[in-house]
Design an enzyme around this catalytic site. Structure first.
Site, PDB file in Angstrom:
ATOM      1  CB  SER A  10      -0.929   0.018   1.227  1.00 49.31           C
ATOM      2  OG  SER A  10      -0.174   0.080   2.425  1.00 49.31           O
TER       3      SER A  10
ATOM      4  CG  LEU B  82       4.982   6.644   0.445  1.00 55.07           C
ATOM      5  CD1 LEU B  82       6.154   7.191   1.259  1.00 55.07           C
ATOM      6  CD2 LEU B  82       4.437   7.714  -0.489  1.00 55.07           C
TER       7      LEU B  82
ATOM      8  CG  ASP C  49       2.889  -4.734   3.372  1.00 59.87           C
ATOM      9  OD1 ASP C  49       2.256  -4.834   4.443  1.00 59.87           O
ATOM     10  OD2 ASP C  49       3.069  -3.649   2.793  1.00 59.87           O
TER      11      ASP C  49
ATOM     12  CB  VAL D  22      11.068  -5.178   8.202  1.00 59.21           C
ATOM     13  CG1 VAL D  22      10.510  -5.219   6.785  1.00 59.21           C
ATOM     14  CG2 VAL D  22      10.366  -4.125   9.052  1.00 59.21           C
TER      15      VAL D  22
ATOM     16  CB  CYS E 201       8.003   1.786   1.207  1.00 59.46           C
ATOM     17  SG  CYS E 201       8.600   2.622  -0.272  1.00 59.46           S
TER      18      CYS E 201
ATOM     19  CB  SER F 132       9.855  11.236   7.690  1.00 63.79           C
ATOM     20  OG  SER F 132       8.949  12.264   8.038  1.00 63.79           O
TER      21      SER F 132
ATOM     22  CE1 TYR G 174       7.471   7.938  10.733  1.00 63.20           C
ATOM     23  CE2 TYR G 174       7.604  10.338  10.742  1.00 63.20           C
ATOM     24  CZ  TYR G 174       7.443   9.149  10.059  1.00 63.20           C
ATOM     25  OH  TYR G 174       7.249   9.162   8.694  1.00 63.20           O
TER      26      TYR G 174
ATOM     27  CE  LYS H 276      10.187   6.831   8.610  1.00 65.86           C
ATOM     28  NZ  LYS H 276      10.285   5.754   7.594  1.00 65.86           N
TER      29      LYS H 276
END
Length: 261
Positions: free
Chosen positions: A16, A18, A37, A59, A85, A154, A167, A171
């Site tokens: 889904s 990106l 996924d 992952v 992604c 991000s 987050y 990133k």
């Protein structure tokens, strides 16, 4: 790198958002695509649509990632392309008071670690295992290129908002490791680049209230809208196809610099 039917790719988080847009863009070039996924129904449907293969992969697990690469390579051969992604987010303040009774609580460390394990360690896990496989390939051009890797960070890596400590840290880690990994792999002809998306219209954002979506879109300098997944995919393919692009972190954000929220 020339993208065609001779090239295999793995896209993590490919069911889904990106990842799905990137998988479709690669398949449109003739590339054989494997999707990693946890969303089995969406992943299998997209794999059928693009003539690829779905691999149910977590992952955060060595065993799961190893099994995913084994399945992908059995179907398509060793990948020359990896696009990372897979990722998630949460929104929790480092420490806060309850509005109801004033009790104090801190960010649950297991919730912090979960984001780091998925977004940062999971990304590196897939890079390391894919790059090891790419070392077995013959170069695909006269300059010795063997493979290309694109990661997803991000704008929060540089401009994190309230509640984004985990987050942003995850990133920022992806950004921080891009250049060292590119240098680690330079003598093997494997390039590594990272995209820093801004506010994109992904399934995560689709769940936000409409008034918040409108306010966030209006905060983008230009164009005043969310980024579209196919715009991410175009940049990812440009990074793969442009062989002189290596070790770069590229913001894809409409020039946004966000005030704290």
């Amino acid at each position: 790198m020339k993208l065609d039917h001779t090239v295999s790719a793995v896209v993590t988080g490919g069911a889904s958002g990106l990842g799905a847009a990137t998988a479709r863009a690669l398949a449109a070039k003739g590339v054989k695509v494997a999707l990693f996924d946890l969303q089995k129904d969406k992943g299998e449907a997209l794999a059928a649509e693009i003539g690829g293969v779905f691999c149910e992969v977590n992952v955060t697990s060595d065993e799961s990632v190893d099994a995913g690469f084994a399945r992908a390579r059995a179907a398509h051969g060793q990948e020359r392309v990896l696009v990372n992604c897979a990722g998630t987010a949460n929104a929790i303040k480092t420490a806060s008071r309850s509005k109801e009774d004033g009790t104090v609580k801190h960010f649950p460390l297991d919730a912090f670690n979960r984001i780091i394990q998925i977004n940062l360690v999971g990304t590196f896990r897939c890079i390391a295992k894919s790059a090891a496989g790419m070392l077995t390939l013959e170069p695909c051009d006269e300059f010795g290129e063997r493979g290309a890797i694109v990661n997803t960070a991000s704008v929060a890596a540089e401009d994190g908002q309230i509640g984004q400590a985990a987050y942003s840290a995850s990133k920022a880690g992806v950004v921080g490791m891009t250049l060292p990994i590119a240098r680690d792999l330079m003598n093997e002809g494997i390039r590594v680049n990272t995209i820093l998306p801004g506010i994109f219209d992904t399934p995560l954002m689709a769940a936000a209230p409409e008034n918040l979506r409108a306010a966030l879109a209006a905060s983008v300098p230009f164009p005043k809208r969310f980024g579209m997944p196919d715009e991410y995919a175009k940049v990812a393919l440009c990074m793969i196809e442009t062989s002189y692009l290596n070790g770069e972190d590229v913001r894809l954000d409409g020039a946004i610099r966000m005030a704290p929220r």
